[in-house]
Design an enzyme around this catalytic site. Structure first.
Site, mmCIF file in Angstrom:
data_model
loop_
_atom_site.group_PDB
_atom_site.id
_atom_site.type_symbol
_atom_site.label_atom_id
_atom_site.label_comp_id
_atom_site.label_asym_id
_atom_site.label_seq_id
_atom_site.Cartn_x
_atom_site.Cartn_y
_atom_site.Cartn_z
ATOM 1 N N GLU A 155 0.887 -1.176 0.000
ATOM 2 C CA GLU A 155 0.000 0.000 0.000
ATOM 3 C C GLU A 155 0.916 1.214 0.000
ATOM 4 O O GLU A 155 1.512 1.542 1.026
ATOM 5 C CB GLU A 155 -0.877 0.008 1.261
ATOM 6 C CG GLU A 155 -1.923 -1.086 1.306
ATOM 7 C CD GLU A 155 -3.138 -0.788 0.428
ATOM 8 O OE1 GLU A 155 -3.109 0.189 -0.343
ATOM 9 O OE2 GLU A 155 -4.115 -1.546 0.520
ATOM 10 N N CYS A 204 -2.362 9.414 2.487
ATOM 11 C CA CYS A 204 -2.078 8.827 1.170
ATOM 12 C C CYS A 204 -3.174 9.182 0.175
ATOM 13 O O CYS A 204 -2.914 9.300 -1.019
ATOM 14 C CB CYS A 204 -1.925 7.318 1.288
ATOM 15 S SG CYS A 204 -3.353 6.508 2.021
#
Ligand code: NAD
Length: 520
Positions: A239, A273
């Protein structure tokens, strides 16, 4: 020269510089020992009925509900985000992700029959079994120090795995608090262990005997992890970073889109993010949009997030602030217009940067290509939907994107053309808080998924189990070949796949001897 691994790490409050704690780092031997202990106990946990594993999650959920404010306050002190934001985007999100696991784990883990269509295989019964990997290693970042490792740990545990977590060296206390919640709920200590330290401890975990690794962090570190994992074919989920575009179409609600842009770009001081890192606004709305954003930025309160009136806290450390400053200065030198911010707020502390609005940016600026990870909203104008899509896709990243419009069909048409793991219409980031939604990226934003059913899927290996119901019968495809057998198989092929009924019938006649032929 080899860099000596640190013996201790110091956790500090990014808003004040106050030392919160000093912790000893795990040695490579200690990391291996932790994984060995997890490996030893995991089969017992895997054999525990799912019902009991779910019951543990329920107790975890209750403890987190009771201690939510303390957890949020610790997140605020160690990672800098406002306490209310920590409650909303970490504690609440984890409570909901726990609920998802509680409601879905039994159904997800139930064996699934796989009926066979091929008549030649009708005497068999097949099923899909989902089996835990064993020990899941988790390496996590500092920006969501609670929710990221918590959601991954919940998925790993409920599917029967043990966990060894290496949290960010910047937020170890939050990770230990998470571990405490699991232990307090009655989990065996060896099933959720935390190893402490810098990147070298993460590298030691990658090289240890873990069975799978879930890594969350930057693209640069993700590549190093992938290289190390490739050497022994360790399965990994990565990720990684994002450069999420926000596309504001000319029929968007200006009031809503401008407020959304601010929250999307500045929440957690832009260190998310999924934050809005690039904003493209259709030309007719461009100046009104900039004016609205500018007016609203003036109302934002920056400071120590422990004060509940504050909306934007500090950045995590001076190095991150410097990256932001360099990118903003580069954009200004290349023609970007500063409409708000654009400088440090040194009077508040060493790590504060003003929420910054830049207009007239272009895609060739570093600010529009590299991950900024700071409170910056760069805005550019576009003319056509095709142009917006082209610019949105002009990136090595592909984590998420958002499209703002009153016309759902138009928005969804654009969404289908954007190369990203998630596209939201009229919102952003909140996908992280939708327990059912898979989270993960296209392109350099990563490999694999966390969250939701696809996240659970990453925690298990698919095993196909097949039982033949005629154990006393040799199979027609076994040895004992010859011309007759070849013709019979040709006939069978026609029975199964010829287009005309006549050819199938003829095939049936030719294959009739298959069952009777001699096999050995
Ligand atoms: P980072 O890559 O610097 O560190 C992440 C973790 O990896 C830390 O625990 C670190 O100690 C560890 N690490 C460092 N070197 C290692 C090595 N050689 N082997 C194994 N582990 C190692 O990232 P960060 O600064 O902590 O986090 C910010 C980044 O994370 C941003 O790029 C952000 O976009 C990304 N992120 C992605 C997601 C997502 O879900 N896609 C979520 C949050 C953050």
């Amino acid at each position: 020269m080899e860099v000596q691994a640190a013996a201790t790490i110091v956790s500090t409050n990014p808003a004040t510089g106050e030392v919160l704690g000093e912790l000893g780092c795990s040695t490579p031997e200690e990391v291996q020992a932790a994984v060995a202990r997890a490996k030893a106990i995991q089969p017992q946990w895997q054999a525990t009925p799912v019902r009991e594993r779910v019951a543990l999650l329920r107790r975890f959920q209750q403890r987190l509900r009771e201690r939510g404010n303390e957890v949020a306050s610790l997140i605020c002190r160690e990672a800098g985000k406002p306490t209310a934001e920590a409650l909303a985007t970490e504690v609440l999100v984890v409570l909901d992700a726990t609920e998802f696991c509680i409601r879905n784990a039994e159904r997800f883990l139930r064996e699934k029959p796989l009926p066979h269509a091929n008549p030649a295989m009708k005497s068999k019964r097949g099923r899909l079994v989902r089996e835990a990997y064993g020990v899941i290693g988790i390496i996590s970042p500092w920006n969501y120090p609670f929710s990221i490792p918590a959601i991954e740990t919940l998925g790993a545990l409920v599917t029967g795995n043990a966990v060894v977590l290496k949290p960010s060296e910047l937020t170890p206390l939050v990770a230990l608090e998470l571990q405490g919640l699991f232990l307090g709920a009655g989990l065996d200590r060896e099933l959720m262990q935390v190893v402490i330290g810098e990147g070298s401890v993460g590298a030691a975990l990658t090289e240890s005997a873990i069975d799978k690794l879930i890594f969350t962090g930057s693209v640069a570190t993700g590549k190093r992890v992938a290289e190390a994992a490739a050497g022994r074919l360790l399965p990994v989920v990565l990720e990684l970073g994002g450069k999420d575009p926000m596309i504001v179409l000319d029929d968007a609600n200006l009031e809503v889109a401008s407020s959304g842009a601010l929250w999307g770009a500045f929440m957690n001081a832009g260190q998310t993010c999924l934050s809005v890192e690039r904003c493209y606004v259709q030309r007719s709305l461009y100046e009104p949009f900039l004016a609205k954003c500018r007016e609203k930025i003036a109302r934002l309160r920056v400071g120590n997030g422990i004060n509940s009136e504050v909306e934007i806290g500090p950045m995590i450390h001076a190095r991150q602030l410097k990256i932001v400053e360099d990118q903003v200065n580069d954009a200004i030198q290349r023609g970007a217009r500063v409409l708000a911010g654009g400088q440090r707020l040194s009077e508040l502390g060493p790590n504060f940067y003003a929420p910054t609005l830049l207009a007239d940016v272009s895609n060739d600026m570093r600010l529009m290509q590299e991950e900024t990870f700071g409170p910056v909203l760069p805005v550019a104008a576009f003319d056509t939907d095709e142009e917006a899509v082209r610019w949105a896709n002009d990136s090595n990243f592909g984590l998420a994107a958002s499209v703002w419009t009153r016309n759902r069909k138009r928005g969804e048409t654009i969404a289908t053309k954007i190369k990203a793991g998630t596209v939201m219409l009229n919102d952003m980031i909140s996908c992280f808080g939708i327990a059912e939604a898979p989270h993960g990226g296209f392109k350099q934003s990563g490999i694999g998924r966390t969250h939701g059913e696809l996240g659970l899927q990453e925690m298990v290996q698919a095993k196909y189990l097949d039982a033949d119901l005629l154990p006393r019968m040799k199979k027609v495809w076994w040895f004992g070949y010859g011309t007759a057998y070849q013709q019979q198989i040709e006939g069978l092929t026609d029975v199964l796949f010829a287009r005309s009924w006549i050819a199938r019938l003829k095939g049936g006649l030719r294959s009739a001897g298959l069952l009777r032929r001699d096999k050995f």
